[in-house]
Design a protein around this motif. Structure first.
Motif, PDB file in Angstrom:
ATOM      1  N   ILE A 171       0.890  -1.024  -0.131  1.00  0.00           N
ATOM      2  CA  ILE A 171      -0.072   0.124  -0.001  1.00  0.00           C
ATOM      3  C   ILE A 171       1.206   1.268  -0.090  1.00  0.00           C
ATOM      4  CG2 ILE A 171      -1.875  -1.251   1.264  1.00  0.00           C
ATOM      5  CD1 ILE A 171      -0.998   0.303   3.603  1.00  0.00           C
ATOM      6  N   ILE A 172       0.254   2.242  -0.347  1.00  0.00           N
ATOM      7  CA  ILE A 172       0.847   3.637  -0.201  1.00  0.00           C
ATOM      8  C   ILE A 172       0.343   4.516   0.816  1.00  0.00           C
ATOM      9  CG2 ILE A 172       1.483   5.973  -1.307  1.00  0.00           C
ATOM     10  CD1 ILE A 172       3.287   3.270  -2.574  1.00  0.00           C
ATOM     11  N   VAL A 173       1.071   4.902   1.907  1.00  0.00           N
ATOM     12  CA  VAL A 173       0.341   5.660   2.660  1.00  0.00           C
ATOM     13  C   VAL A 173       0.923   7.269   2.643  1.00  0.00           C
ATOM     14  CG1 VAL A 173       0.446   6.122   5.401  1.00  0.00           C
ATOM     15  CG2 VAL A 173       0.309   3.560   4.548  1.00  0.00           C
ATOM     16  N   GLU A 174      -0.197   7.998   2.806  1.00  0.00           N
ATOM     17  CA  GLU A 174      -0.239   9.445   2.932  1.00  0.00           C
ATOM     18  C   GLU A 174       0.365   9.864   4.547  1.00  0.00           C
ATOM     19  OE1 GLU A 174      -1.997  13.663   1.928  1.00  0.00           O
ATOM     20  OE2 GLU A 174      -3.350  12.087   1.688  1.00  0.00           O
ATOM     21  N   VAL A 175       1.455  10.024   4.599  1.00  0.00           N
ATOM     22  CA  VAL A 175       1.744  10.410   6.292  1.00  0.00           C
ATOM     23  C   VAL A 175       1.298  11.333   7.002  1.00  0.00           C
ATOM     24  CG1 VAL A 175       3.831  10.410   7.595  1.00  0.00           C
ATOM     25  CG2 VAL A 175       4.082   9.188   5.424  1.00  0.00           C
ATOM     26  N   GLY A 176       0.517  10.932   7.969  1.00  0.00           N
ATOM     27  CA  GLY A 176       0.164  12.135   8.733  1.00  0.00           C
ATOM     28  C   GLY A 176       0.947  12.749   9.886  1.00  0.00           C
ATOM     29  N   GLY A 204      -0.891   7.339   9.166  1.00  0.00           N
ATOM     30  CA  GLY A 204      -1.329   8.200   8.007  1.00  0.00           C
ATOM     31  C   GLY A 204      -2.459   7.514   7.645  1.00  0.00           C
ATOM     32  N   ARG A 205      -2.897   7.840   6.365  1.00  0.00           N
ATOM     33  CA  ARG A 205      -4.056   7.401   5.600  1.00  0.00           C
ATOM     34  C   ARG A 205      -3.671   6.712   4.509  1.00  0.00           C
ATOM     35  NH1 ARG A 205      -8.906   8.490   7.786  1.00  0.00           N
ATOM     36  NH2 ARG A 205      -9.109  10.012   8.925  1.00  0.00           N
ATOM     37  N   ARG A 214       6.113  12.881   2.485  1.00  0.00           N
ATOM     38  CA  ARG A 214       4.632  12.909   2.267  1.00  0.00           C
ATOM     39  C   ARG A 214       3.819  11.588   1.830  1.00  0.00           C
ATOM     40  NH1 ARG A 214       1.268  17.451   0.797  1.00  0.00           N
ATOM     41  NH2 ARG A 214      -1.032  16.584   1.166  1.00  0.00           N
ATOM     42  N   TYR A 215       4.752  10.702   1.257  1.00  0.00           N
ATOM     43  CA  TYR A 215       4.113   9.479   1.164  1.00  0.00           C
ATOM     44  C   TYR A 215       5.254   8.360   1.315  1.00  0.00           C
ATOM     45  CZ  TYR A 215       0.301  11.998  -1.411  1.00  0.00           C
ATOM     46  OH  TYR A 215      -0.636  12.681  -1.906  1.00  0.00           O
TER      47      TYR A 215
END
Length: 391
Positions: free
Chosen positions: A28-33, A64-65, A141-142
């Motif tokens: 998966i790719i996570v957008e880091v929070g 993250g999401r 960011r990701y």
């Protein structure tokens, strides 16, 4: 995308790096929070961990999401809020099936250096050198997350981002130490180090039924956090003789369990600190084992000593005679967080584990070099610098 990177010894930068893409069907790719600094990152910063390259993205503790999912991923969907364990585990090899996730045979695609150092390769860790896989870190960011059905965990509703963040590494590392040191109801537990991992080891010991937990450090703000947020007792090692004080607290025996959560750059007010520092700087030893020595000497006969702090290679003046003649059990491990994160998230959802206080300084990625400087120097009471890649 922008990322915080290692540029050289004691040189941290911010630069543009390529965005990650799905490379395997289980990614998966996570957008880091949020992404936190960790004490073990300072070993990278100082050049004590080999196989770093200029431009490597740092960071291994993050949440993250989900931004994108591979076709074989079954547990996550785009938009899910997740926390990701810092070590990469495939879930299929013998070690993963035995619950020894940080020893995964497939999590480190570049095991040669650790095989040479330690006899066998261990698993991979995000942002922690090419010796541990060369995985890009989370100060960006990701981030690409392999084996996502094993290593990413959905965050319960009601658990804040700031709390969930530390379920990635600090809390499961602490749980690994307390569990594998076999903390039992009624035990007296001493923990060296009041950073994030030490505090979580203390909390884990309390959850497991320890009668008394004592945390040892020298920084007033950290010791105050232990008393206020963890509920453990504290000792300032610059003010007292720690082994003597621990014997006094335990009727002359010493603690049942001693957990070292400091690592290879341990400080000490005595002359042995200078000895260890000189030998480390001259590369006559790779690590400063001051806290481990003290833990071994302080532990009661027949007790258990666990090393949670990161060590790289060899040390001098290791008290093997004390280990053998006192009949101590000595263990160590990188975290097996896949085993403990579900329990930790449940405890977080019930307010039995609180970690927000560790995030003393939250800042943007552009402030990465300053955040690392503050974290290293303990400036302004910095316990953890935390980066918010979205702004």
């Amino acid at each position: 995308m922008k990322a915080v990177t290692w540029r050289g010894v004691n040189e941290i930068g911010v630069e543009d790096v390529p965005e990650p893409t799905i490379l395997n069907s289980h990614d998966i790719i996570v957008e880091v929070g949020l992404s936190a600094t960790c004490g073990s990152d300072l070993h990278l910063m100082g050049g004590y961990i080999p196989a770093m390259r200029a431009g490597d993205v740092l960071g291994h503790e993050f949440m993250g999401r989900v931004a994108e999912v591979g076709p074989a991923v079954t547990k996550h969907r785009v938009g899910d809020r997740v926390v990701v364990v810092s070590f990469v585990g495939c879930g299929k090899c013998w070690y993963c099936r035995e619950g020894l996730w940080s020893l995964c045979d497939n999590g480190n695609p570049n095991p040669g250096l650790t095989e040479a150092l330690w006899g066998q390769g261990i698993g991979g860790c995000y942002g922690y050198s090419h010796a541990l896989g060369g995985w890009a870190g989370s100060h960006a960011r990701y981030i690409r997350v392999p084996y996502a059905d094993n290593g990413a965990f959905t965050i319960p509703e009601g658990v804040s981002d700031e709390r969930a963040l530390f379920a990635s590494d600090a809390a499961p590392t602490g749980w690994t130490g307390a569990h594998q040191a076999e903390v039992r109801p009624g035990d007296v537990v001493a923990v060296w180090g009041a950073g994030g991992v030490g505090q979580m080891a203390a909390r884990a010991a309390m959850v497991m039924g320890a009668e008394r937990v004592v945390v040892i450090d020298r920084f007033d703000n950290r010791l105050q956090q232990v008393r206020t947020h963890i509920g453990a007792e504290t000792l300032d090692y610059e003010e007292v003789n720690v082994p003597a004080e621990l014997r006094e607290l335990t009727g002359g025996r010493g603690p049942d369990v001693c957990i070292e959560a400091v690592g290879m750059e341990a400080h000490h007010p005595g002359p042995q600190y200078l000895y260890d520092q000189v030998k480390q700087q001259m590369r006559l030893q790779t690590d400063r084992p001051t806290a481990v020595r003290e833990a071994i000497y302080a532990c009661r006969k027949g007790g258990r000593v666990f090393t949670l702090g990161v060590f790289a290679g060899v040390v001098d003046r290791f008290p093997l005679g004390a280990v053998m003649n006192k009949a101590l059990t000595l263990r160590g491990a990188q975290q097996h967080g896949h085993r403990y994160i579900p329990e930790i998230l449940d405890l977080m959802s019930r307010d039995e584990v609180r970690t927000e206080h560790l995030a003393t300084h939250v800042m943007a990625l552009d402030d990465g070099p300053e955040g690392y400087r503050m974290f290293k120097e303990k400036e302004d009471g910095c316990v953890r610098a935390v980066f918010r890649p979205g702004g």
